[in-house]
Design an enzyme around this catalytic site. Structure first.
Site, PDB file in Angstrom:
ATOM      1  N   HIS A  52       0.846  -1.189   0.000  1.00 20.68           N
ATOM      2  CA  HIS A  52       0.000   0.000   0.000  1.00 20.68           C
ATOM      3  C   HIS A  52       0.886   1.246   0.000  1.00 20.68           C
ATOM      4  O   HIS A  52       2.101   1.160   0.208  1.00 20.68           O
ATOM      5  CB  HIS A  52      -0.948  -0.004   1.211  1.00 20.68           C
ATOM      6  CG  HIS A  52      -0.265   0.082   2.538  1.00 20.68           C
ATOM      7  ND1 HIS A  52      -0.126  -1.001   3.390  1.00 20.68           N
ATOM      8  CD2 HIS A  52       0.342   1.116   3.168  1.00 20.68           C
ATOM      9  CE1 HIS A  52       0.507  -0.635   4.471  1.00 20.68           C
ATOM     10  NE2 HIS A  52       0.814   0.647   4.362  1.00 20.68           N
TER      11      HIS A  52
HETATM   12  P1  TYD Z   1      -1.744  -2.942   7.713  1.00 19.73           P
HETATM   13  O1  TYD Z   1      -1.353  -1.517   7.635  1.00 19.73           O
HETATM   14  O2  TYD Z   1      -2.642  -3.497   6.652  1.00 19.73           O
HETATM   15  O3  TYD Z   1      -0.434  -3.840   7.794  1.00 19.73           O
HETATM   16  P2  TYD Z   1       0.717  -4.070   6.701  1.00 19.73           P
HETATM   17  O4  TYD Z   1       0.627  -2.972   5.717  1.00 19.73           O
HETATM   18  O5  TYD Z   1       1.955  -4.074   7.501  1.00 19.73           O
HETATM   19  O6  TYD Z   1       0.513  -5.382   6.064  1.00 19.73           O
HETATM   20  O7  TYD Z   1      -2.378  -3.187   9.144  1.00 19.73           O
HETATM   21  C1  TYD Z   1      -2.835  -4.454   9.585  1.00 19.73           C
HETATM   22  C2  TYD Z   1      -4.059  -4.254  10.471  1.00 19.73           C
HETATM   23  O8  TYD Z   1      -3.733  -3.512  11.652  1.00 19.73           O
HETATM   24  C3  TYD Z   1      -5.178  -3.508   9.764  1.00 19.73           C
HETATM   25  O9  TYD Z   1      -6.391  -4.087  10.154  1.00 19.73           O
HETATM   26  C4  TYD Z   1      -5.077  -2.116  10.322  1.00 19.73           C
HETATM   27  C5  TYD Z   1      -4.529  -2.331  11.725  1.00 19.73           C
HETATM   28  N1  TYD Z   1      -3.664  -1.213  12.178  1.00 19.73           N
HETATM   29  C6  TYD Z   1      -4.103  -0.386  13.205  1.00 19.73           C
HETATM   30  O10 TYD Z   1      -5.213  -0.538  13.744  1.00 19.73           O
HETATM   31  N2  TYD Z   1      -3.272   0.606  13.652  1.00 19.73           N
HETATM   32  C7  TYD Z   1      -2.052   0.815  13.089  1.00 19.73           C
HETATM   33  O11 TYD Z   1      -1.326   1.735  13.531  1.00 19.73           O
HETATM   34  C8  TYD Z   1      -1.614  -0.038  12.009  1.00 19.73           C
HETATM   35  C9  TYD Z   1      -0.279   0.166  11.347  1.00 19.73           C
HETATM   36  C10 TYD Z   1      -2.458  -1.038  11.590  1.00 19.73           C
END
Ligand code: TYD
Length: 137
Positions: A52
């Site tokens: 992303h």
């Molecule tokens: P995501 O950003 O999709 O992880 P990555 O990009 O590392 O694969 O985040 C995973 C999950 O955690 C998603 O449901 C959103 C949640 N999240 C939060 O609630 N707070 C945060 O600060 C972050 C980074 C993620």
């Protein structure tokens, strides 16, 4: 210019081992006020994360244990870098596609973030990211 921009932290190590302090406002290496810190660890074998970009959020990622590989892509150039130095943070600017691969079992990746968590700031479709970049430039 390379997409890979490091911020270096001073290690306050001595004969006992290493210590790094991330202190806001004191010879600040992180180029934004930190509103949120999160960390990624115990990543399952073979899993890649990220995929992303963010509209506004800026981040600094520090691999404080083990290793992983970060891919950054600004829509024109794609670069890959090994993360395995606890005193170096990788600056991830806004409008930068990121992917994380090849996590070692012991990888701990700490991320300093300029904003609170906001799902509406995410761009999770690569094609949508490319379109946005095209319209920005
Ligand atoms: P995501 O950003 O999709 O992880 P990555 O990009 O590392 O694969 O985040 C995973 C999950 O955690 C998603 O449901 C959103 C949640 N999240 C939060 O609630 N707070 C945060 O600060 C972050 C980074 C993620």
């Amino acid at each position: 210019m390379s997409l890979i921009q490091w911020v270096d932290f001073q290690s306050l190590g001595d004969h006992r081992g290493q210590l790094v302090a991330l202190e806001i406002g004191y010879e600040q290496a992180v180029p934004f006020d930190i509103k949120r810190v999160y960390y990624i660890y115990h990543t399952a074998p073979g899993v890649s994360r990220g995929f992303h970009a963010h509209k506004k959020l800026k981040q600094v990622a520090i691999c404080i244990s083990g290793s992983c590989r970060m891919v950054l892509d600004d829509g024109k150039v794609r670069e890959s870098v090994e993360m395995n130095v606890p005193t170096r943070g990788l600056l991830i600017d806004s409008l930068m596609w990121r992917e994380m691969h090849d996590f070692s079992d012991d990888c701990v990746l700490i991320v300093l973030a300029s904003e609170h968590y906001d799902e509406s700031d995410y761009i999770r479709e690569y094609n949508a990211f490319r379109e946005l970049i095209k319209n920005e430039t």
